[in-house]
Motif scaffolding. Structure first.
Motif, PDB file in Angstrom:
ATOM      1  N   ARG A   1       0.878  -1.208  -0.032  1.00  0.00           N
ATOM      2  CA  ARG A   1       0.007  -0.080  -0.048  1.00  0.00           C
ATOM      3  C   ARG A   1       0.928   1.423   0.025  1.00  0.00           C
ATOM      4  N   PRO A   2       0.659   2.124  -1.142  1.00  0.00           N
ATOM      5  CA  PRO A   2       1.509   3.525  -0.980  1.00  0.00           C
ATOM      6  C   PRO A   2       1.290   4.297   0.353  1.00  0.00           C
TER       7      PRO A   2
ATOM      8  N   GLY B   1       0.567   6.853   2.953  1.00  0.00           N
ATOM      9  CA  GLY B   1      -0.546   8.061   3.049  1.00  0.00           C
ATOM     10  C   GLY B   1      -2.079   7.474   2.576  1.00  0.00           C
ATOM     11  N   SER B   2      -1.902   6.433   1.772  1.00  0.00           N
ATOM     12  CA  SER B   2      -3.180   5.948   0.972  1.00  0.00           C
ATOM     13  C   SER B   2      -4.007   4.951   2.143  1.00  0.00           C
ATOM     14  N   MET B   3      -5.159   4.943   2.039  1.00  0.00           N
ATOM     15  CA  MET B   3      -6.060   4.350   3.091  1.00  0.00           C
ATOM     16  C   MET B   3      -6.756   3.072   2.383  1.00  0.00           C
ATOM     17  N   ASP B   4      -6.524   3.285   0.741  1.00  0.00           N
ATOM     18  CA  ASP B   4      -6.872   1.933   0.127  1.00  0.00           C
ATOM     19  C   ASP B   4      -6.103   0.710   0.056  1.00  0.00           C
TER      20      ASP B   4
ATOM     21  N   ALA C   1       0.013   0.352  -5.634  1.00  0.00           N
ATOM     22  CA  ALA C   1       0.215   1.671  -6.491  1.00  0.00           C
ATOM     23  C   ALA C   1      -0.076   1.214  -7.834  1.00  0.00           C
ATOM     24  N   ARG C   2      -0.411   2.367  -8.373  1.00  0.00           N
ATOM     25  CA  ARG C   2      -1.159   2.098 -10.053  1.00  0.00           C
ATOM     26  C   ARG C   2       0.221   1.648 -10.574  1.00  0.00           C
TER      27      ARG C   2
ATOM     28  N   ARG D   1      -4.046  -1.832 -11.299  1.00  0.00           N
ATOM     29  CA  ARG D   1      -3.348  -2.109  -9.994  1.00  0.00           C
ATOM     30  C   ARG D   1      -3.763  -3.382  -9.316  1.00  0.00           C
TER      31      ARG D   1
END
Length: 364
Positions: free
Chosen positions: A164-165, A167-170, A174-175, A275
Motif C-alpha cells: 500500500r502506498p 498515505g493511502s487508506m485504500d 500503487a497504480r 493495480r
C-alpha cells in the motif's frame, strides 16, 4: 462403440441442461411476481444489445476462459482443482510485482512479462497441493480449498502492510506505470474508425484467452504430455504399466492448471484495475468449475460456456439495475446451470443415450 455421438455429448446435452435450468429460473421469477419474458429481454439487451454490453460480457468471459481451462487441464489428469480462486489471486500478485519492479517502456513488453509473472505465481500456488496429492495422498480438493483461504489472507496482509502506498487508506498497490496499460478493444476499434465498446474494460487479453484455448487443445490432444495426462486420468494402473510416472504427471498437470488460473490476472488486474486490489478475482475461480463442466472439458466448450456465464454476469447486473428483480437471482440461475450441467448431468445424458441407441438399432 460410443453410446451417443460426440456432438450430442458436447453440444446437445449441455444445451438441454441449460434449457431446463432456464425453465426453472423462469418459474422462480414467476414465483416472485415478475415476468420471465421481461427479465430475459432485459438480460439480452443489457449483455448483447449494444457494444457496451458486449464489452462487459467479453471482459467477464475472458476471466472465465482462463479459470475454466485451468479446471479442464486438471480434470483430464483426474484431478479436481478448485483452487482457481487462490491461484488467480496469486497470479495478480505476480503481475503487480513484475510491473512495479521492472521498468517496461511499452505494453507490448509488459504483457508477456505480466503473463510470465501471473503464470509463475499461479503455478507456484498449485505446487504444494500437487505435491501433497502426489507424494502424501492428501486429497487435492481439500488442499486447494484451504489454499484459497490462505491466498486471501496472505494477499490481504501484503496489500495492507507491504504494497500500500504511503498515505493511502485504500488496501491496494500503487497504480502500474502508464506505459504498461493494455490497450482496450474500444481503443483498437477506434484506430480503425469504429466506435465500439466505449468505457468497457475488455482488452487485448481476450485474444490471449482465445490463444490459450488453442494451445491447451494442442497440449491435451496433440502432444505426448497431453496423452500421458489423459492416460493417467483414465486409469492410473494402466498408466503405471505404460511407464508413466504418476507423481510427475500430477505435479505437471497442476502446475499448468495453476498457471492458467493465474493468467486471469492479465485481464482483471493488469487490463482493468491497472493495480492490485483486494478481491480482484470476484469468484471467477469457482465459476471456472461450472464453465469446465458445461464445456465438457474441451477448449471449444469452455470458450462457449465462458461466453454464457459472461452473458449471465452482465445480464444479471442489468437485471438488477432496470427491474425490481434482485441481483441475487442471477446467482440462483448460475446455481441451476451448475446443478443441471454437473450434479444432474445423468438425468439428461441417460435418456439421450437410450434415444440414440434406439435410433442406431432401428437403422441397423
Amino acid at each position: 462403440m460410443e453410446k451417443m455421438p460426440k456432438w450430442a455429448d458436447v453440444l446437445l446435452t449441455p444445451l438441454i441442461s441449460l434449457v431446463l435450468a432456464m425453465a426453472i429460473s423462469a418459474l422462480v421469477i414467476l414465483a416472485i411476481g415478475e415476468s420471465p419474458v421481461e427479465a430475459l429481454t432485459t438480460m439480452i439487451d443489457g449483455a448483447l444489445g449494444s457494444s457496451y454490453g458486449w464489452g462487459f460480457t467479453l471482459y467477464y468471459a475472458t476471466n472465465f476462459i482462463f479459470t475454466g481451462l485451468a479446471v479442464m487441464v486438471a480434470y483430464h489428469a483426474s484431478l479436481f482443482n478448485i483452487g482457481g480462486e487462490g491461484q488467480a489471486a496469486m497470479g495478480g500478485l505476480g503481475v503487480a510485482l513484475v510491473l512495479l519492479s521492472v521498468p517496461l517502456p511499452h505494453w507490448a513488453l509488459a504483457l508477456p512479462a505480466g503473463m510470465v509473472g501471473a503464470a509463475l505465481f499461479g503455478a507456484a500456488w498449485a505446487l504444494i497441493p500437487a505435491w501433497l496429492q502426489a507424494k502424501r495422498g492428501s486429497h487435492i480438493v481439500i488442499t486447494t480449498i484451504m489454499f484459497n483461504f490462505i491466498a486471501a489472507a496472505a494477499l490481504n496482509y501484503i496489500l495492507v502492510n507491504l504494497m500500500r502506498p504511503v498515505g493511502s487508506m485504500d488496501p491496494a498497490s500503487a497504480r502500474f506505470p502508464e506505459a504498461t496499460h493494455l490497450p482496450k478493444l474500444s481503443d483498437m476499434a477506434l484506430a480503425f474508425g469504429i466506435e465500439w465498446g466505449k468505457n468497457t474494460p475488455v482488452n487485448i487479453s481476450f485474444f490471449v484467452a482465445i490463444a490459450a484455448c488453442l494451445l491447451v487443445w494442442l497440449l491435451i490432444w496433440r502432444s505426448r504430455l497431453g496423452f500421458e495426462i489423459r492416460a493417467f486420468g483414465k486409469s492410473e494402473p494402466a498408466a503405471l504399466y505404460a511407464g508413466i510416472n504418476p507423481v510427475r504427471i500430477t505435479v505437471i498437470a497442476m502446475l499448468i492448471s495453476g498457471g492458467l488460473a493465474g493468467m486471469m490476472a492479465i485481464n482483471n488486474v493488469m487490463g482493468e484495475a491497472e493495480r492490485l486490489v483486494l478481491n480482484a478475482v470476484e469468484g471467477a475461480g469457482f465459476i471456472g468449475i461450472a464453465v469446465a463442466l458445461m464445456g465438457r472439458n474441451h477448449p471449444l466448450g469452455v470458450f462457449l460456456a465462458a461466453l454464457l456465464f459472461g452473458f449471465l454476469y452482465q445480464g444479471g447486473g442489468e437485471l438488477a439495475l432496470w427491474t425490481s428483480i434482485p441481483r441475487e437471482l442471477i446467482i440462483v440461475i448460475q446455481a441451476l446451470v451448475i446443478l443441471f450441467t454437473g450434479a444432474l448431468d445423468n438425468m439428461v445424458r441417460m435418456p439421450l443415450e437410450r434415444m440414440f441407441l434406439a435410433i442406431r438399432k432401428r437403422g441397423a
